[in-house]
Design an enzyme around this catalytic site. Sequence first.
Site, short mmCIF file in Angstrom:
data_model
loop_
_atom_site.label_atom_id
_atom_site.label_comp_id
_atom_site.label_asym_id
_atom_site.label_seq_id
_atom_site.Cartn_x
_atom_site.Cartn_y
_atom_site.Cartn_z
N GLY B 470 0.79 -1.26 -0.12
CA GLY B 470 0.14 0.15 0.11
C GLY B 470 0.69 1.15 0.00
N GLY B 512 12.71 -1.93 1.98
CA GLY B 512 11.96 -2.51 0.65
C GLY B 512 12.43 -1.97 -0.60
N ARG B 592 17.41 9.92 -1.02
CA ARG B 592 16.74 10.44 -2.20
C ARG B 592 15.21 10.11 -2.04
NH1 ARG B 592 17.45 8.58 -8.37
NH2 ARG B 592 16.24 10.25 -9.21
N ILE B 593 14.38 10.79 -2.37
CA ILE B 593 12.96 10.85 -2.57
C ILE B 593 12.50 10.43 -3.93
CG2 ILE B 593 10.55 11.76 -1.98
CD1 ILE B 593 12.43 11.26 0.45
N LYS B 664 17.45 6.05 1.11
CA LYS B 664 17.20 5.52 2.46
C LYS B 664 16.07 4.57 2.90
CE LYS B 664 20.80 8.36 4.88
NZ LYS B 664 20.90 9.39 5.83
N GLY B 665 15.11 5.19 2.84
CA GLY B 665 13.82 4.60 3.43
C GLY B 665 12.93 5.59 4.09
N GLY B 667 9.57 4.45 5.34
CA GLY B 667 8.39 3.73 5.91
C GLY B 667 8.24 3.92 7.20
N GLU B 668 9.01 4.11 8.00
CA GLU B 668 8.99 3.98 9.34
C GLU B 668 9.33 5.15 10.18
OE1 GLU B 668 9.67 -0.62 10.87
OE2 GLU B 668 10.74 -0.14 9.00
#
Lengths: 330, 707
Positions: B470, B512, B592-593, B664-665, B667-668
């Site tokens: 999602g 991920g 990086r986004i 980098k990520g 999600g959290e």
Amino acid sequence: MREFGYERAADVEGALALLGTDPEARYLAGGTNLVDLMKTGVARPVRLVDIRELPLDRIEVTEAGGLRIGATVTNSDLAAHPEVRSRYPALAQAVLAGASGQLRTMATVGGNLLQRTRCAYFTDGAGPCNKRLPGSGCPAIEGEHRNHAVLGASGHCVATHPSDMAVALAAFDAVVSYATADGPGELPLAELYPPVGDTPQVETALPPGALITGVTLPPAPVAARSRYRKVRERASYAFAIGSAAAALDVQGGVVREVRLALGAVASRPWRARAAERALTGGPATEEACTAAADAELAAARPLPGNAYKVPLMRNLVVALLTELAEEAPR
Amino acid sequence: MTPATTTEHTAAGTAHRRVEGRDKVTGAARYAAEIPLAGLAHGWLVGSTVARGRVRSVETAPVLAMPGVLTVLHHGNTARVTTDYVTVLGTSPDPTAAVFQHDQVQHMGWPVALVVAETPEQAREGAEALVVHYDEEPHDTAFSGDRADAYPLDSMGQPAVTDKGETEAELAASAVVVDACYTTPENHHNAMEPHAATVRWDGGRLDVIDSNQSAAWIQSELANMFSLDPQSVRVRSEHVGGAFGGKGVRAHQVAAALAARALGRPVRVAMTRRQMFALIGYRSPTAQRIRLGADADGRLRALQHDSLNQTSTVHEHVEASAGVSRVGYDAAAHRTAQRVVRLDVPTPTWMRAPGEAPGSFALESAMDELAAECGIDPIELRMRNEPERGPVSGLPFGSRRLPDCFREGARRFGWADRDPRPGVRRDGRRLLGTGTAAASFLAMAMPATAAVTAEADGTFTVRIGAADVGTGARTALTLIAAEALRTAPDRVRMRIGDSDFGPAWGAAGSMGTRSWAWAITDAVAALRERLAGGAGIPPEGVTARSDTSGSVFGLAPRERRAYGAQFAEVAVDPGTGEVRVRRLLGIFAAGRIVNPLTARSQLTGGMIWGISMALHEEAVRDPVSGGHVGADLAGYHVAAHADIPAVEADWVDDPDPEDPVGIKGVGEIGVVGVAAAVANAVWHATGVRHRHLPLRPDRVLTAPPAA
């Protein structure tokens, strides 16, 4: 889900005939509470009689200047009605404080009065509960009771009545009309919900098979300046942890008339008669409001986990009444 | 290695709507419980009604006689599965998922049977009618910070205890000491899509359509449990409605596989919301103690963080809350410890920002307390204790732009104008306050494989065992592949969520997208080499594959983390105890986004999760039954729309120099620090410290007034 019978009634007589005296049958209106309870097995009616299409969906001004509200009026329509908003604003506010827009569109006035407690020991459907399985015990007393009753509870049940609407109706001396096969009847809202005592499973004083047809509000000029305030653990879509409906008539600094009802503190909407008596005829000061709140809450018997409700209700009542007093025309 | 530069196709870095968005909003996207299958039977799990004991007997006969009921599986009639193996994470498996293997009941709601019927309604009715007799045993579910039977436990390569310097001596020499205990309650993932699996045995091959966060992970676990080659298990999870750490191997997949084999028919098992509270893991409650010792100027001499969480009697899980204190701030002495206590409860598991979410509440609250004690601005205090190397590990940091996050956040939030005194701002009957907290979260990568095919028609197909739970991962990977292939995103077909695509890390650990992107860009590089010869593309296309194990495991040891600064403004009604958040701002340095549209949603979604954690979320256990009270979304409150104010997330430029794409990520990290920022703002509003989550009205109302 168990299979169940479903029939739709076109009029009150038809509904009464379809339900008959079958203790396993239930009226179905909006279904916002009953259907949930059926899904979880807490309610297991064998037959449903759908009353949603009954011609009880009108709100009318009575000759006396009160309101007659049909039992199948939806919460949305009730809250939006101009006569409700102008004559009994606390009622409109209370209804809007409950549930969500979607639920209010389905839920009805009659169903709202008869909704079941949201005590989790009741709604979880397993384990003991004196409402669900009379005599099995009340685990809330030893367990989780943060949002349970502090007034009028018993050692058999500490559940609260969840309705916001009923709190405002209680403040305005609502009278509940019902029909039975033997003819119509009336009950003051104050008498609709019997004391808990040792029979918490007996939740209303309605005769067996009775169908609520409407609610009548007597004229109450004081109600034109009324307000409902609800305290809850999130900003929306949660049951009250404390609520109050109040109306106040102050003239020359003296309280001529006051109406006060409390929610989420008892097995029924709690009309605060002691507070009303304490305040009527006296000054509309914060001190007097505090004394009135304390007069009512002197009867509170909180448990360890819900003792906060006593100061909460005191603060809520004082804030609400002083706010109304300050806004009174001078 | 340098981050990829943009090309004429500026796919990555610009806002793109989800490639599968239309399918989802029109209902065309099918989830695990919606895939039609001929001959499908439906299983319904039966949970125990005691918290500890043994199943004495299961009265199957009356239920087998019910309409449509096909079988009732329980410990007395179910084939054995293997539970003695090592998972892909290098741990022993939680035996909870291995259903019906013995007669022991180890927590309330323990799966004791599966009723299988022709329809879900018949299965449910059978399950609710099934009578199970127990020999009940006394249970212990009482979690508290002073459990004498708690013991230290290592976790996923993290030691239970770290000890650097002379903590007691430094505390004794400190001008200011903060010594406080913090608690966080049991929290639940509550993914919107309940767990569901549709399972069939196809000529000896186990075919699983499931809702999970890593098809390869589920494949590996089921292969171990059913003693199959991994190639004999196929797991697909094309669309997943949220996971948050809770969608690994659970009772539903195993029960469905057992039933499908017993019946020789496909079987679907879907969980109810209430079953999820007992069966999918949760974030353990924590009890944490922090001791900070500082000089009068706020420089830390000592930082001690002890954390305790509960685990089950059958499996150990650490909620690694003290981890934040191993990397957060410099101090001459550091001591951290993570302990667990075994109770008769379900095994907790990872839940969004595991460790960091509760750990940052304690540490960042304590830092705010220290700032107040020292009379130093909370941001300045953090700057004074900014470490140059890992405070405990001594390792160099990867990029660490926490100070830039605070500077940018302070500027946008208007922090410079803040009056530090508590309890002096009013809006009518409400008290107003602002608070801040630091955030950080691991920024790592894990191995993955990918295959990229140049099709004869000029388009490209990527196959990778990624999971889009999602988050928008499918879209982000499409943009990354398009950028690497120097083509337009609409010429890239992104195939994910299938274990047949080869091993890959899952949607977990905020790793991920980074891990998958690495594999995709490696495969694209190999493909471009293959195509460089200029030969035409044959009808079957040209495919190149990658495996990033070597690159990922070849990274030198560093403290690799993403960072953020959280800012909250709250209004508190002192008469009712109601706390409402009025503003929330998070500024992040998180690599990086790739897709600003979905990355912002990830970050603001995390921040909203943080508000919910701060004010609402709490699963309550009945002391007598040992089970939950109100285990549904009526009883377990998450923030409603009306609780969510203006939430703003933005970022500073922070491409990871070691990652091929610079990721980098995200999600959290959005969750981390929010609860502390809110609690700190409540202190600023009222002058009262709240060290126990959630900040419920009854707690705020009855808290002793400020000294």
